[in-house]
Design an enzyme around this catalytic site. Structure first.
Site, mmCIF file in Angstrom:
data_model
loop_
_atom_site.group_PDB
_atom_site.id
_atom_site.type_symbol
_atom_site.label_atom_id
_atom_site.label_comp_id
_atom_site.label_asym_id
_atom_site.label_seq_id
_atom_site.Cartn_x
_atom_site.Cartn_y
_atom_site.Cartn_z
ATOM 1 N N GLY A 145 0.455 -5.118 0.565
ATOM 2 C CA GLY A 145 -0.642 -5.043 -0.389
ATOM 3 C C GLY A 145 -0.260 -5.587 -1.759
ATOM 4 O O GLY A 145 -1.127 -6.059 -2.505
ATOM 5 N N GLU A 150 -0.707 -9.150 -1.518
ATOM 6 C CA GLU A 150 -2.153 -9.382 -1.370
ATOM 7 C C GLU A 150 -2.881 -9.266 -2.719
ATOM 8 O O GLU A 150 -3.861 -9.967 -2.965
ATOM 9 C CB GLU A 150 -2.737 -8.412 -0.331
ATOM 10 N N GLU A 167 3.786 -5.838 7.079
ATOM 11 C CA GLU A 167 2.977 -4.825 7.760
ATOM 12 C C GLU A 167 3.276 -4.725 9.243
ATOM 13 O O GLU A 167 3.208 -3.647 9.834
ATOM 14 C CB GLU A 167 1.478 -5.126 7.559
ATOM 15 N N ALA A 175 0.862 -1.180 0.000
ATOM 16 C CA ALA A 175 0.000 0.000 0.000
ATOM 17 C C ALA A 175 0.898 1.230 0.000
ATOM 18 O O ALA A 175 2.069 1.154 0.362
ATOM 19 C CB ALA A 175 -0.879 -0.022 1.246
HETATM 20 C C1 3H9 Z 1 0.441 -2.426 3.316
HETATM 21 O O1 3H9 Z 1 0.704 -2.857 2.247
HETATM 22 C C2 3H9 Z 1 -0.911 -2.541 3.927
HETATM 23 C C3 3H9 Z 1 -1.747 -3.517 3.169
HETATM 24 O O2 3H9 Z 1 -1.954 -4.661 3.932
HETATM 25 C C4 3H9 Z 1 -3.021 -2.910 2.671
HETATM 26 C C5 3H9 Z 1 -4.036 -2.589 3.695
HETATM 27 C C6 3H9 Z 1 -5.362 -2.074 3.199
HETATM 28 N N1 3H9 Z 1 4.587 3.538 0.311
HETATM 29 O O3 3H9 Z 1 13.241 1.852 0.897
HETATM 30 P P1 3H9 Z 1 13.698 2.601 -0.289
HETATM 31 C C7 3H9 Z 1 9.368 4.990 -0.891
HETATM 32 S S1 3H9 Z 1 1.607 -1.609 4.235
HETATM 33 C C8 3H9 Z 1 5.067 4.760 0.036
HETATM 34 O O4 3H9 Z 1 14.735 3.637 -0.093
HETATM 35 P P2 3H9 Z 1 14.825 0.204 -1.416
HETATM 36 C C9 3H9 Z 1 10.397 5.313 0.174
HETATM 37 O O5 3H9 Z 1 9.881 6.181 1.124
HETATM 38 C C10 3H9 Z 1 3.020 -1.552 3.168
HETATM 39 N N2 3H9 Z 1 6.369 4.998 -0.246
HETATM 40 O O6 3H9 Z 1 14.137 1.640 -1.498
HETATM 41 C C11 3H9 Z 1 11.486 5.933 -0.668
HETATM 42 O O7 3H9 Z 1 11.124 7.270 -0.919
HETATM 43 P P3 3H9 Z 1 12.247 8.390 -1.064
HETATM 44 C C12 3H9 Z 1 3.710 -2.861 3.070
HETATM 45 C C13 3H9 Z 1 7.186 3.959 -0.236
HETATM 46 O O8 3H9 Z 1 15.081 -0.193 -2.809
HETATM 47 C C14 3H9 Z 1 11.418 5.164 -1.974
HETATM 48 O O9 3H9 Z 1 10.122 4.573 -1.998
HETATM 49 N N3 3H9 Z 1 4.916 -2.690 2.341
HETATM 50 C C15 3H9 Z 1 6.744 2.662 0.050
HETATM 51 O O10 3H9 Z 1 15.928 0.221 -0.425
HETATM 52 C C16 3H9 Z 1 12.454 4.070 -2.083
HETATM 53 O O11 3H9 Z 1 12.390 3.260 -0.916
HETATM 54 C C17 3H9 Z 1 6.052 -2.343 2.938
HETATM 55 O O12 3H9 Z 1 6.113 -2.177 4.119
HETATM 56 C C18 3H9 Z 1 5.378 2.474 0.320
HETATM 57 N N4 3H9 Z 1 4.884 1.251 0.594
HETATM 58 O O13 3H9 Z 1 13.709 -0.747 -0.806
HETATM 59 C C19 3H9 Z 1 7.245 -2.159 2.044
HETATM 60 N N5 3H9 Z 1 7.796 1.820 -0.020
HETATM 61 O O14 3H9 Z 1 13.107 7.976 -2.203
HETATM 62 C C20 3H9 Z 1 7.970 -0.907 2.395
HETATM 63 C C21 3H9 Z 1 8.857 2.580 -0.345
HETATM 64 O O15 3H9 Z 1 11.450 9.628 -1.276
HETATM 65 N N6 3H9 Z 1 9.065 -0.652 1.526
HETATM 66 N N7 3H9 Z 1 8.499 3.863 -0.483
HETATM 67 O O16 3H9 Z 1 12.973 8.387 0.247
HETATM 68 C C22 3H9 Z 1 10.243 -1.309 1.582
HETATM 69 O O17 3H9 Z 1 10.437 -2.213 2.357
HETATM 70 C C23 3H9 Z 1 11.335 -0.852 0.673
HETATM 71 O O18 3H9 Z 1 11.038 0.458 0.258
HETATM 72 C C24 3H9 Z 1 11.529 -1.718 -0.602
HETATM 73 C C25 3H9 Z 1 12.552 -1.009 -1.529
HETATM 74 C C26 3H9 Z 1 12.049 -3.075 -0.194
HETATM 75 C C27 3H9 Z 1 10.245 -1.856 -1.356
#
Ligand code: 3H9
Length: 681
Positions: A105, A108, A128, A66
């Site tokens: 998400g 999902e 999450e 998400a």
């Molecule tokens: C969810 O899904 C809830 C569901 O169950 C639905 C319920 C209804 N959203 O980490 P990075 C941005 S909860 C918005 O440096 P990497 C991040 O801020 C979500 N922004 O890259 C950054 O911005 P900036 C479950 C996001 O290659 C840029 O992307 N998912 C999100 O080292 C690059 O990120 C997670 O918890 C997001 N979801 O790692 C995954 N994700 O460049 C969370 C990233 O401006 N994300 N951004 O600073 C991660 O674990 C890592 O970002 C990922 C990439 C592994 C994807």
């Protein structure tokens, strides 16, 4: 090709419709992506020429979850559940094509497709819980129907993703392909050719449910989950999946998700997610400017810190030259590094070959001249200004032009150290936390003359060795230790006034720290920086040391320790404390837990405010990142500055006044204006 909206298009490939999402950086499920996906599904289903649908993402990853930045804001766009229903109930088979990280998400959405294929490097997870949440789009109900109750329980409560091979073994994906698009298209054609059914995960039973397994899991993980609300809610959802029909399980998921989503813990953890990424950004520096190379590293000092620092780079495949003054110390340091690696290998977290590769990158030497080619040299000798200045003076004559010279000092003035060289612009502090190969925090200390490129290189290097770096200005103790000093001072005062170490420790443990200040002192060693020759018996610490109490290392400190390190309050320490108080004429009183908490933590917040005023930290959230990653501040309380915001700054300022501590000007002003440090609560 039909552009559905700015981030989604639908193309056809023969009888297939291919939906592509292209929403950098990570294809998060923003309103645009949800709208695009809903529109593309509707168009593909309506098109009689389309017989099957492939869902794929452009860029570096499949949907990574998400869009966290939308949480807590008024809802916009198509609801995720509706988008998912369109996919799951599609009369035409949908194949999800996965690369990068299918997280939250994202997974999902993949779980409502009828089939899933992925490249070998893809990862799958429901992280999450790390945001204080649970998978709120059916993940807790569908994942156990694919991977079984036990694996699902583990995945949702730890948030740790699995790789494609494991995913294939668990049946989470149907095939591993080399070329994602071509492989997915091939797979979809096979589904059509063989007339394979529309698999709906929701229709499957949950396998592997065992009597008592959920309570057993709760007991086994109690220590890890202490204080957090989200793991328990995640467990309850998997339990619901195991015991209730699908729709009822979904209702449980929805209810528990909303509870977490609107709570303070998740708000704190989501704030920390962005704060951590923000911390790596240095205000005023061009993020795209070229960096200096860091292909080889020198470490001066093979003690605990030097060895731990070296391991970070060896782990990242960077060769390290480690320098000591005596052969015996050098041998001991190298042996410790090898022993640490051997222990990791014995636990199965590394192969013997990995150990050899890392040790092969290490060059031990007694000759500082061997550092002449190093791109980065980190000095990690004990805290003595004269010694450090001497080393930097010599290093200046050895290191090549352009090399970065760093000190691992935890308190000392980096500008003074830099002044011992002819190139203060290439000098900075790199303050690692012990054990340096484990702790995530790195304080990067920017000297008055540190060059921007040098600083940017240090920040990037921190990322390559897996650290969370925070920039600090030059001040005594930098961000973390400067605030810690305030807490230590109050903790010592409290035990004189009437509390005992175990009460203070219990209050801070219950707040969520892994241990309290007195346990921490015992662990570090009471005699650090103390010497029998100079001790004047003036402080409680002096007296404890004079009485032979050294902390955990000799089993006697504020606590007595048995062979298993179980602790009981030390009667010797207690007597020393009571005698000291009597001698100072203190009339000991009962100290409440609330006072302990306020007096230990509010002065830290106050110091944080001063650090901000003096621009020693770039932003309040950087301070929070320091405390979470370097000192065990519970992440679900968002760090000291976020926490103070959640308490209310007026209340903090008032309490400080009550304890005779003047609120910092910034704190007083924000409190008076009804504002906050972080704007995030
Ligand atoms: C969810 O899904 C809830 C569901 O169950 C639905 C319920 C209804 N959203 O980490 P990075 C941005 S909860 C918005 O440096 P990497 C991040 O801020 C979500 N922004 O890259 C950054 O911005 P900036 C479950 C996001 O290659 C840029 O992307 N998912 C999100 O080292 C690059 O990120 C997670 O918890 C997001 N979801 O790692 C995954 N994700 O460049 C969370 C990233 O401006 N994300 N951004 O600073 C991660 O674990 C890592 O970002 C990922 C990439 C592994 C994807």
């Amino acid at each position: 090709m039909t552009a559905i909206n700015a981030v989604t298009d639908l193309t056809t490939d023969g009888e297939l419709g291919v939906i592509t999402i292209d929403s950098p950086p990570v294809n998060a499920l923003s309103a645009d992506v949800r709208d695009g996906l809903a529109g593309a599904m509707a168009a593909a289903v309506a098109d009689d020429a389309v017989k099957a649908i492939v869902l794929i993402c452009a860029g570096r990853t499949f949907i990574a979850g998400a869009d966290i930045s939308e949480f807590g804001k008024p809802p916009r766009g198509a609801a995720l559940h509706d988008v998912q229903a369109r996919i799951e109930n599609s009369p035409k088979p949908v194949v999800a094509a996965i690369h990068g990280t299918a997280l939250g998400g994202g997974l999902e959405v993949a779980l409502v497709a009828h089939y899933r294929v992925a490249v070998l490097s893809a990862k799958f997870g429901l992280p999450e819980v790390k945001l204080g949440l649970l998978p709120g789009a059916g993940g807790t109900q569908r994942l156990p129907r694919v991977v079984g109750a036990r694996k699902a329980l583990e995945m949702v409560t730890t948030g740790t993703p699995i790789g494609a091979k494991a995913a294939a073994e668990f049946g989470l994906i149907d095939a591993i392909v080399d070329d994602l698009r071509a492989g997915a298209i091939h797979f979809a054609r096979r589904v059509l050719a063989e007339n394979l059914p529309l698999h709906r995960v929701r229709d499957k039973p949950v396998l592997g449910v065992e009597e008592g397994m959920f309570d057993a899991y709760r007991r086994a993980q109690a220590k890890t989950f202490r204080g957090f609300e989200a793991p328990e809610a995640n467990i309850q959802c998997i339990e619901a999946a195991a015991t209730l029909p699908f729709d009822e399980g979904m209702a449980v998921e929805r209810r528990l998700f909303m509870g977490l989503m609107t709570g303070l813990q998740s708000k704190a953890q989501r704030y920390v997610f962005f704060a951590e990424r923000q911390a790596n950004k240095v205000d005023g520096l061009d993020p795209d400017a070229p960096l200096l190379p860091v292909k080889s590293v020198g470490v001066i000092g093979a003690g605990t810190m030097g060895g731990g620092i070296a391991m970070n780079f060896l782990n990242a495949g960077v060769p390290v030259t480690i320098v000591e003054t005596r052969q015996e110390a050098l041998d001991r340091g190298v042996a410790t590094i090898r022993r640490n690696y051997d222990n990791t290998a014995a636990k199965g977290r590394m192969t013997a070959a990995d150990v050899d590769t890392r040790m092969g990158l290490l060059t031990p030497t007694l000759d500082m001249g061997a550092l002449k080619d190093a791109d980065l040299v980190i000095e990690a000798v004990f805290e003595n200004m004269d010694l450090k200045k001497d080393i930097f003076g010599r290093l200046d004559g050895i290191a090549k032009p352009g090399a970065i010279l760093a000190s691992n000092t935890s308190y000392l003035n980096v500008d003074e150290i830099a002044a011992a060289t002819s190139r203060p612009d290439h000098v900075l502090g790199l303050h690692f936390f012990s054990p340096a190969n484990v702790m995530r925090l790195l304080e990067v200390v920017r000297g008055a003359k540190t060059d921007g490129q040098v600083l940017a290189t240090a920040m990037a290097t921190a990322k390559t060795i897996g650290k969370v770096a925070v920039v600090s200005g030059v001040c005594h103790g930098f961000i973390g230790n400067r605030m810690l000093e305030q807490r230590q001072r109050q903790a010592m005062a409290l035990i004189v006034e009437g509390a005992l170490p175990e009460q203070v420790d219990r209050v801070l443990f219950d707040f969520g720290f892994p241990m309290g200040p007195f346990q921490m002192s015992d662990l570090a060693g009471l005699d650090i920086g103390w010497s029998a020759e100079t001790s004047k018996g003036e402080t409680i610490r002096d007296r404890l040391c004079e009485a032979g109490l050294r902390g955990q290392k000799n089993g006697r400190g504020f606590y007595d320790y048995d062979a298993q390190r179980n602790r009981t309050p030390s009667p010797v320490a207690e007597k020393i404390i009571l005698d000291y108080a009597a001698e100072k004429g203190v009339n000991r009183r009962e100290v409440s837990d609330a006072e302990i908490l306020e007096r230990c933590l509010y002065p830290m917040v106050n110091e944080g405010a001063k650090i901000l005023e003096e621009k020693m930290a770039q932003r309040a959230s950087d301070i929070d990142i320091v405390w979470i990653n370097g000192y065990g501040w519970p992440v679900y309380r968002g760090g000291p500055m976020f926490w103070a915001d959640s308490v209310g700054l007026a209340k903090v300022a008032e309490a400080l006044g009550r304890y005779g501590i003047a609120p910092a000007a910034l704190l007083a002003r924000l409190a008076a204006e009804g504002k906050s440090f972080t704007g995030a609560v």
